[in-house]
Design an enzyme around this catalytic site. Structure first.
Site, PDB file in Angstrom:
ATOM      1  N   THR A   1    -154.495 -13.783  50.141  1.00 43.13           N
ATOM      2  CA  THR A   1    -153.623 -14.719  50.848  1.00 43.13           C
ATOM      3  C   THR A   1    -154.383 -15.932  51.346  1.00 43.13           C
ATOM      4  OG1 THR A   1    -152.155 -12.931  51.545  1.00 43.13           O
ATOM      5  CG2 THR A   1    -152.036 -14.960  52.806  1.00 43.13           C
TER       6      THR A   1
ATOM      7  N   SER B   1    -155.421  -8.729  46.513  1.00 49.84           N
ATOM      8  CA  SER B   1    -156.299  -7.564  46.642  1.00 49.84           C
ATOM      9  C   SER B   1    -155.622  -6.259  46.262  1.00 49.84           C
ATOM     10  CB  SER B   1    -156.891  -7.474  48.052  1.00 49.84           C
ATOM     11  OG  SER B   1    -155.917  -7.148  49.010  1.00 49.84           O
TER      12      SER B   1
ATOM     13  N   THR C   1    -156.026  -9.098  52.244  1.00 46.90           N
ATOM     14  CA  THR C   1    -156.034  -8.127  53.338  1.00 46.90           C
ATOM     15  C   THR C   1    -155.563  -6.735  52.926  1.00 46.90           C
ATOM     16  OG1 THR C   1    -153.820  -8.821  54.035  1.00 46.90           O
ATOM     17  CG2 THR C   1    -155.713  -9.920  55.083  1.00 46.90           C
ATOM     18  N   ASP C   2    -154.853  -6.611  51.805  1.00 40.43           N
ATOM     19  CA  ASP C   2    -154.273  -5.310  51.447  1.00 40.43           C
ATOM     20  C   ASP C   2    -155.321  -4.218  51.283  1.00 40.43           C
ATOM     21  OD1 ASP C   2    -151.798  -6.420  51.531  1.00 40.43           O
ATOM     22  OD2 ASP C   2    -151.388  -6.317  49.387  1.00 40.43           O
TER      23      ASP C   2
END
Length: 330
Positions: free
Chosen positions: A16, A62, A95-96
């Site tokens: 992101t 990610s 961030t995942d």
């Protein structure tokens, strides 16, 4: 003046923080749209902090992170850390799966220099985008001499976290990253860094997992998420696909149904290494009669981090007692 500044290596992987959307007021966007040059152009104040040596490792969301990128990222990070001209390494990441990549790097990199992972919850075109300040803070943390010998760090939303402890807790909030079991180890406010705690578990220079000795693919380890009325069907499918280890995201204190437990015991007797973790976000898994030397408890590692450690542990040994020691040390 720039030539007198310290040098920070910036490795970009996408996410992101490199995303872009059609509208500032809509939540939809595409990850990994902006290259590292565009990221740096948006934060000219970075040039007053350090000389930024930027490289693009990948440009993916990610959710698509995999071992191939992990090894490419780790090898390049290690090369840069071994370079006396580099003061630290900052890695931009979606961030995942950021917590998994951070923990993997925490276990395989060998350096006392700062390594900082950073991401964003709002893309660059969004109202109140958080990526620019997060990245500015991450570079500031990497430049701080007190960041040395703390293992891999994660900087998000003005907080500094240990890679082992940090987890993503909310799907959309900018304050999504927490360390529910231990708390943040420090804070960073517009570049001003403060530390309050020191990571105590083994990492980086104390780790027995040498990047030079690891090969892809790592041993296959699956995660099985449990629920009320759970049958061992998915667990059996994992065994049929030749998993060397399985992490069980059990209910409560890593518990499973009686039928599932029987299947786990049989698999353990056949040599499959099974780790009990929990679908609960915090707390440790306590050992008991259920284990009886057949299973390993994950301590307070969540299932996804337990999987990373088990994959690396299986490159060393299949001995359950030794692997249990690793879960208590790392």
């Amino acid at each position: 003046m720039a030539q007198n500044l310290p040098t920070i290596a910036l490795l970009a992987t996408g996410g992101t923080i490199a995303g872009s959307g059609a509208s500032a007021s809509l939540g939809s966007y595409k990850s990994g749209e902006l290259g590292i040059k565009e990221l740096l152009k948006a934060i000219p104040s970075l040039n007053r902090l350090a000389r930024i040596q930027g490289e693009q490792i990948s440009n993916i969301g990610s959710q698509d992170m995999n071992e191939e990128v992990w090894f490419k990222l780790a090898k390049r990070a290690q090369e840069l850390l071994d370079d006396s001209r580099i003061q630290g390494v900052v890695i931009t990441h979606g961030t995942d799966t950021l917590e998994e990549s951070a923990y993997f790097l925490n276990l395989v990199l060998r350096s006392t220099k700062p390594v900082v992972l950073v991401g964003a919850m709002r893309n660059a075109a969004s109202l109140s985008a958080d990526g620019a300040l997060n990245l500015y803070n991450a570079v500031s943390v990497a430049l701080n001499e007190k960041s040395a010998n703390k293992g891999v760090l994660v900087v998000m939303d003005d907080n500094i976290f240990s890679a082992r402890e940090v987890i993503k807790t909310h799907t959309t909030h900018t304050s999504t990253f927490k360390a529910l079991n231990s708390g943040a180890i420090g804070s960073v406010y517009y570049g001003k860094t403060r530390y309050y705690m020191q990571p105590l578990r083994k990492h980086t220079t104390e780790s027995e997992f040498s990047l030079s000795q690891l090969k892809t693919p790592l041993p296959k380890v699956d995660i099985i998420y449990t629920h009320a009325g759970m049958t061992p069907d998915l667990f059996q499918a994992s065994l049929n696909s030749h998993a060397k280890g399985v992490v069980i995201a059990g209910v409560g204190n890593g518990n499973v149904s009686a039928g599932f437990l029987k299947a786990m015991q049989e698999a353990s007797q056949m040599g499959v290494v099974i780790v009990r973790s929990s679908r609960v976000n915090s707390g440790e898994i306590t050992s008991g009669e259920i284990d009886d030397k057949a299973f390993i408890t994950s301590d307070n590692l969540n299932p996804q981090k337990a999987r990373v450690l088990l994959q690396l542990a299986l490159t060393k040994t299949n001995n359950k007692e030794k692997i249990q020691e690793m879960f208590e040390e790392y």
